[in-house]
Design a protein around this motif. Structure first.
Motif, PDB file in Angstrom:
ATOM      1  N   GLU A 183       5.510  -2.931  13.429  1.00  0.00           N
ATOM      2  CA  GLU A 183       5.000  -2.997  12.057  1.00  0.00           C
ATOM      3  C   GLU A 183       3.809  -2.055  11.951  1.00  0.00           C
ATOM      4  N   ASN A 201       0.589  -0.278  10.122  1.00  0.00           N
ATOM      5  CA  ASN A 201      -0.421  -0.682   9.149  1.00  0.00           C
ATOM      6  C   ASN A 201      -0.224   0.013   7.806  1.00  0.00           C
ATOM      7  N   THR A 202       0.384   1.209   7.850  1.00  0.00           N
ATOM      8  CA  THR A 202       0.630   1.944   6.600  1.00  0.00           C
ATOM      9  C   THR A 202       1.911   1.484   5.903  1.00  0.00           C
ATOM     10  N   HIS A 203       2.737   0.695   6.609  1.00  0.00           N
ATOM     11  CA  HIS A 203       3.986   0.197   6.028  1.00  0.00           C
ATOM     12  C   HIS A 203       4.097  -1.309   6.301  1.00  0.00           C
ATOM     13  N   PRO A 204       3.184  -2.113   5.764  1.00  0.00           N
ATOM     14  CA  PRO A 204       3.221  -3.548   6.045  1.00  0.00           C
ATOM     15  C   PRO A 204       4.506  -4.196   5.524  1.00  0.00           C
ATOM     16  N   GLU A 205       4.882  -5.272   6.195  1.00  0.00           N
ATOM     17  CA  GLU A 205       6.071  -6.051   5.821  1.00  0.00           C
ATOM     18  C   GLU A 205       7.375  -5.316   6.095  1.00  0.00           C
ATOM     19  N   GLN A 206       7.299  -4.134   6.730  1.00  0.00           N
ATOM     20  CA  GLN A 206       8.516  -3.403   7.060  1.00  0.00           C
ATOM     21  C   GLN A 206       8.595  -3.256   8.581  1.00  0.00           C
ATOM     22  N   LEU A 260      -0.748   0.056  14.643  1.00  0.00           N
ATOM     23  CA  LEU A 260       0.453  -0.767  14.517  1.00  0.00           C
ATOM     24  C   LEU A 260       0.345  -2.007  15.395  1.00  0.00           C
ATOM     25  N   GLN A 261       1.233  -2.946  15.115  1.00  0.00           N
ATOM     26  CA  GLN A 261       1.424  -4.115  15.964  1.00  0.00           C
ATOM     27  C   GLN A 261       2.899  -4.168  16.339  1.00  0.00           C
TER      28      GLN A 261
END
Length: 365
Positions: free
Chosen positions: A254, A256-261, A300-301
């Motif tokens: 995931e 940080n620039t594309h959360p929930e994706q 990212l995570q």
């Protein structure tokens, strides 16, 4: 007897009451996944920091961020006034050393002139010696005259030999001076080149650290370069999870620039050292399908899937004791047995051996 019966009756009531409060369950078949959490960032493949080779003021920046550069292309120049003066001096010393080491060297020409004079004198004194020798043998001249001619002849030979050796020594010394001057000149050229920073290959400029006019110290970062087309994932995994991670494991990412994706990747490299500063291990992964408009440095995570079973026998984690045993009820009796476990998550435990779907489990206190 009546008192005993009453005692048994009361005990039966207490046991029944406790039993009604006891939590029980049975194994179920369901999917389970074991994942290791990791934080990280996006990084260009073959990413590296371009650092200064020498101290100096940043004079010119020939590129900008996002530029693609070729091998050998000049990226930055530092002020090199002092180095240029040293190179000019080294070049002049090399010119003089080359001239001195040539056949027309003034030193060698002077020695050769001395040698020619000595050889001419040796020839004249040789004629005189042999003439005096013949006369001496016929008692025409005295011994003193003959010995004088012999002494002059021997001195001439020694002089010719000495000058010949001096010429050879001078040639060697001048050649050594030439080699030393060449070395100094090459060193000065190399040193001067340290003020010109070139790209070591075909790369992309991801970040420029300094501005024109800033004082740059030797070893200080000037720019961040990397592969122009390939972006990868750098993950930091703690000590508890690194032993489970293997190359080829799937990663759920995931940005940080594309959360929930969620994006997927594959573990490609596990570095065999512990980073003391970050207190974790470095792991690299590659995107299975790289997101569009992704930027190097994006945080990212991720969850690294280290084990997965779609048809696993599961029991709640709360029913497993600390020594990996469970309490089951069989024939109205409670019994503690050891089981073989597989994946253990926060809430569920995979049972490999020791239980059936019909077993009734009692929650451990």
């Amino acid at each position: 007897m009546k008192q005993t019966a009453l005692y048994i009756s009361l005990l039966s009531i207490i046991i029944t009451g406790c039993r009604n409060k006891t939590e029980t369950t049975s194994p179920v078949i369901a999917p389970i996944t074991d994942a290791v959490f990791a934080s990280g960032h996006v990084e260009a493949a073959d990413q590296f920091t371009l650092a200064a080779f020498s101290d100096g003021f940043l004079q010119d920046t020939w590129i900008k961020e996002n530029d693609n550069v070729q091998a050998g292309q000049i990226l930055f120049t530092l002020d090199n006034t002092t180095s240029s003066i040293e190179q000019a001096a080294a070049a002049e010393n090399l010119r003089l050393a080359s001239q001195n080491a040539s056949d027309n060297s003034p030193t060698l020409m002077s020695l050769r002139a001395e040698l020619a004079n000595a050889q001419q004198k040796l020839q004249n004194d040789s004629v005189q010696y042999w003439r005096m020798k013949r006369l001496y043998e016929t008692n025409t001249v005295s011994a003193v005259e003959f010995e004088g001619a012999l002494l002059a002849y021997e001195n001439d030979k020694n002089t010719v030999q000495s000058i010949t050796e001096n010429i050879a020594s001078a040639k060697l010394t001048l050649q050594q001076d030439l080699i030393h001057s060449q070395s100094q000149y090459k060193t000065s050229v190399a040193g001067n080149n340290y003020f010109i920073l070139k790209s070591p290959g075909n790369h992309k400029i991801y970040r420029i650290e300094k501005n024109d006019g800033e004082l740059i110290r030797k070893g200080e970062a000037i720019a961040l370069l990397g592969h122009p087309d390939s972006l990868g994932i750098v993950l930091m995994v703690d000590e508890t999870g690194i032993t489970k991670v293997r190359t080829g494991h799937k990663v759920l990412i995931e940005l940080n620039t594309h959360p929930e994706q969620i994006y997927t990747g594959i573990i490609t490299t596990i570095y065999p050292y512990f980073d003391e500063e970050k207190q974790s291990y470095k792991v690299e992964a590659s995107f299975e399908k790289r997101p569009s408009n992704i930027i190097a440095g994006t945080l990212l995570q991720a969850n690294i899937i280290v084990a997965q079973d779609d048809q696993a026998m599961l029991i709640p984690r709360a029913y497993l004791t600390a020594d990996k045993k469970v309490i089951i009820r069989r024939n109205l009796n409670a019994d503690t047995i050891a089981i073989k476990t597989g994946i253990i998550s926060t809430d569920w435990v995979e049972v490999k051996e020791g239980l059936t779907l019909q077993d009734e489990l009692i929650k451990a206190n």
